[in-house]
Design a protein around this motif. Sequence first.
Motif, short mmCIF file in Angstrom:
data_model
loop_
_atom_site.label_atom_id
_atom_site.label_comp_id
_atom_site.label_asym_id
_atom_site.label_seq_id
_atom_site.Cartn_x
_atom_site.Cartn_y
_atom_site.Cartn_z
N LEU A 175 5.82 3.65 -18.90
CA LEU A 175 5.36 2.46 -18.31
C LEU A 175 6.08 3.04 -17.49
O LEU A 175 6.34 2.57 -15.78
CB LEU A 175 6.38 1.32 -18.40
N ALA A 176 4.67 4.34 -16.62
CA ALA A 176 5.29 4.46 -15.06
C ALA A 176 4.67 3.45 -13.80
O ALA A 176 5.52 3.88 -13.09
CB ALA A 176 3.46 5.60 -14.93
N VAL A 177 3.17 2.31 -14.09
CA VAL A 177 3.05 1.54 -13.46
C VAL A 177 3.66 0.32 -14.49
O VAL A 177 2.77 0.15 -15.32
CB VAL A 177 2.08 1.49 -12.87
N ASP A 178 3.98 -0.87 -14.67
CA ASP A 178 4.16 -1.98 -15.08
C ASP A 178 4.51 -3.40 -14.67
O ASP A 178 5.66 -3.91 -14.76
CB ASP A 178 5.41 -1.18 -15.77
N GLY A 179 3.08 -3.60 -14.33
CA GLY A 179 3.24 -4.69 -13.23
C GLY A 179 3.48 -4.90 -11.89
O GLY A 179 3.97 -6.18 -11.64
N VAL A 180 2.41 -4.78 -10.94
CA VAL A 180 2.63 -4.37 -10.23
C VAL A 180 1.24 -5.14 -8.97
O VAL A 180 0.30 -5.59 -9.55
CB VAL A 180 1.91 -2.89 -9.06
N ASP A 181 2.08 -6.31 -8.46
CA ASP A 181 1.04 -7.20 -7.57
C ASP A 181 1.13 -6.82 -6.09
O ASP A 181 2.60 -7.12 -5.48
CB ASP A 181 1.58 -8.82 -7.39
N LEU A 182 0.31 -6.20 -5.49
CA LEU A 182 -0.25 -6.08 -3.97
C LEU A 182 -0.88 -7.32 -3.19
O LEU A 182 -2.11 -7.57 -3.72
CB LEU A 182 0.07 -4.59 -4.09
N GLN A 183 -0.87 -7.15 -2.03
CA GLN A 183 -2.12 -7.54 -1.11
C GLN A 183 -1.92 -6.19 -0.29
O GLN A 183 -0.32 -6.71 0.84
CB GLN A 183 -1.85 -8.84 -0.96
N ILE A 184 -2.87 -5.71 0.51
CA ILE A 184 -3.19 -5.01 1.56
C ILE A 184 -4.39 -5.47 2.33
O ILE A 184 -4.79 -5.60 1.92
CB ILE A 184 -3.72 -3.55 1.28
N ARG A 185 -4.05 -5.40 3.70
CA ARG A 185 -5.37 -6.14 4.62
C ARG A 185 -5.45 -5.57 5.85
O ARG A 185 -5.09 -4.68 5.82
CB ARG A 185 -4.56 -7.49 5.46
N GLN A 186 -6.52 -5.76 5.88
CA GLN A 186 -7.74 -4.87 7.16
C GLN A 186 -6.33 -4.38 8.46
O GLN A 186 -5.96 -5.47 9.02
CB GLN A 186 -9.09 -5.30 7.16
N GLY A 187 -6.64 -3.26 8.64
CA GLY A 187 -6.23 -2.51 9.45
C GLY A 187 -4.09 -2.81 9.44
O GLY A 187 -4.21 -1.45 10.40
N GLU A 188 -3.79 -2.60 8.29
CA GLU A 188 -1.95 -2.53 8.76
C GLU A 188 -2.02 -1.12 7.59
O GLU A 188 -2.33 -1.01 6.67
CB GLU A 188 -1.52 -4.23 7.39
N THR A 189 -1.00 -1.03 7.81
CA THR A 189 -0.11 -0.08 6.94
C THR A 189 1.31 -0.66 5.80
O THR A 189 2.40 -0.70 6.28
CB THR A 189 0.42 1.19 8.01
N LEU A 190 0.74 -0.88 4.38
CA LEU A 190 1.83 -1.20 3.47
C LEU A 190 2.77 0.51 3.37
O LEU A 190 1.92 1.10 2.42
CB LEU A 190 1.60 -1.30 2.64
N THR A 220 -7.10 0.63 6.86
CA THR A 220 -5.92 0.65 6.53
C THR A 220 -5.43 1.48 5.56
O THR A 220 -5.75 2.23 5.06
CB THR A 220 -6.57 -0.88 5.39
N TYR A 221 -4.07 1.63 5.42
CA TYR A 221 -2.99 2.53 4.80
C TYR A 221 -2.22 2.43 3.56
O TYR A 221 -1.38 0.69 4.07
CB TYR A 221 -2.20 3.15 5.87
N LEU A 222 -1.73 2.69 2.71
CA LEU A 222 -1.35 2.87 1.91
C LEU A 222 -0.28 4.07 1.81
O LEU A 222 -0.93 5.17 2.26
CB LEU A 222 -0.97 2.92 -0.01
N ARG A 234 9.54 3.79 8.42
CA ARG A 234 9.71 2.39 9.22
C ARG A 234 8.87 2.56 10.30
O ARG A 234 8.38 2.00 11.15
CB ARG A 234 11.17 2.54 9.60
N HIS A 235 8.58 3.79 10.78
CA HIS A 235 7.84 4.18 12.16
C HIS A 235 6.32 4.14 11.93
O HIS A 235 5.74 3.24 12.81
CB HIS A 235 8.00 5.39 12.76
N ILE A 236 5.92 4.02 10.61
CA ILE A 236 4.30 3.77 10.58
C ILE A 236 3.89 2.02 9.92
O ILE A 236 3.56 2.38 9.96
CB ILE A 236 4.04 5.38 10.00
N SER A 237 5.08 1.90 9.60
CA SER A 237 4.37 0.80 8.74
C SER A 237 5.24 -0.39 9.35
O SER A 237 5.13 -0.43 10.02
CB SER A 237 5.47 0.79 7.44
N ASP A 238 3.87 -1.51 8.47
CA ASP A 238 3.85 -2.46 9.00
C ASP A 238 4.69 -3.33 8.11
O ASP A 238 5.11 -4.38 8.17
CB ASP A 238 2.96 -3.33 9.44
#
Length: 332
Positions: A39-54, A217-219, A229-233
Motif C-alpha cells: 500500500l505505497a500510497v493509500d488514500g491521499v487528498d491534495l490540492q495544489i494551486r497555480q504558482g505555489e510550491t507544495l 507550480t511545483y510539488l 522550508r526554504h522553497i515551499s509555500d
Amino acid sequence: MADAAGNGREMVLETQDLKMHFEVGSGGFLGFGKHQKVLAVDGVDLQIRQGETLGLVGESGCGKSTLGRALLLLYRPTAGEIIFQGKRLLHLDADELRALRRHMQIIFQDPFSSLNPRMTIGNAIGEPVREHGMASGAGVRERVEELLRLVGLNPSFINRYPHEFSGGQQQRIGVARALSLDPAFLVCDEPVSALDISIQAQIINLLEDLQERLHLTYLFISHDLRVVRHISDRVAVMYLGQIVELADTDELYENPIHPYTKALLSAVPVVAVGGGSRKTRIILEGEVPSPINPPSGCRFRTRCSMASGKCAEREPELREVAANHFVSCMSA
C-alpha cells in the motif's frame, strides 16, 4: 479534504482518495505463493494551486516518490482521482492524455541516470520538442539553445554528452529537458539530494527563479527539511502512504501538531548561538511497519508515545484543526 489557502489562485492539480498499490508475490517455491499488496500510497487528498510550491516530506519508503510518479501517471493509480487543470486524468483516452502530458513534467533525483549517455544533450532536450510537434528542423536547435541559456548553460554545449558535465550541470540539463514543453506543473523528486551542498543552493535558486519567470507550480519532494522550508509555500508530511499533517510552511515548522512531524523536525540540526538552548531530539522507537500489513487504526501508533487504545480502533481523518492546518491524529 485538505484545501489550500487559495488567495484567488486557480487550482492546478487535485487528488481525491488516491491509491497506488503494488501486487507482490510471496516468493515461494518456483514463484508460486500468496500474492500481497504493498500500500505505497493509500488514500491521499491534495490540492495544489497555480504558482505555489507544495513540499512533501517523510522518511524513505513512505511513498513520496510513488505519489509524485502517480500524479504524472508514470504509475497507473489503483483507485481515486487525479484532476489536472479541471480534467480527470484517469478518464481520458490516449490521445487526450498525450496532449495533456506536455503540461506535466518531472525532474529526477539522479541527473546522470535520467539522461541517455548515448545522446547529446541537444538531442535529449530536443527530442520531446520534436515528438510533440512544437518545432522542427532548425527550430528545434533554437529551442534547445534557448533552454540552455534559461538554465545557465552555454548553448555551445549542445553537442556534448552527459558524462562531460558535472553533477550540477547535469541537473540543469534535466531541468531544461523538463521545461522543453512549457509545462505548468513540475514534480521535483529530490532534485538536489544527489548534489554537493555547495551546488544544491544554486539549483534551488534556479528553480525559484524559473518559477517566478515562467509561473510554474511545483510539488517538491525531499527528505531535507531545511531545503523544504526554504522553497515551499506549504508542506505535507507523509507517513506509510498517507498524509498525516499539512499546513503553511511557517505554521508547520513553528507549530507542529502530529507526533511524527514533531519527531522529524526535532532531527533538524540547529546551531545554538550564544549558548542558547538546543531543542530536545525526539527518538522514535521501533521500525516503520510494513506497507503490506500496516497497523490498524492510526498507522503511526506503534511508534507513538501518545498512542492510546482508541488509536487502534479507527483510522483518523485528516481534519482542519486551525486555519489551513490539517492533522490526522486522534489527540489533535
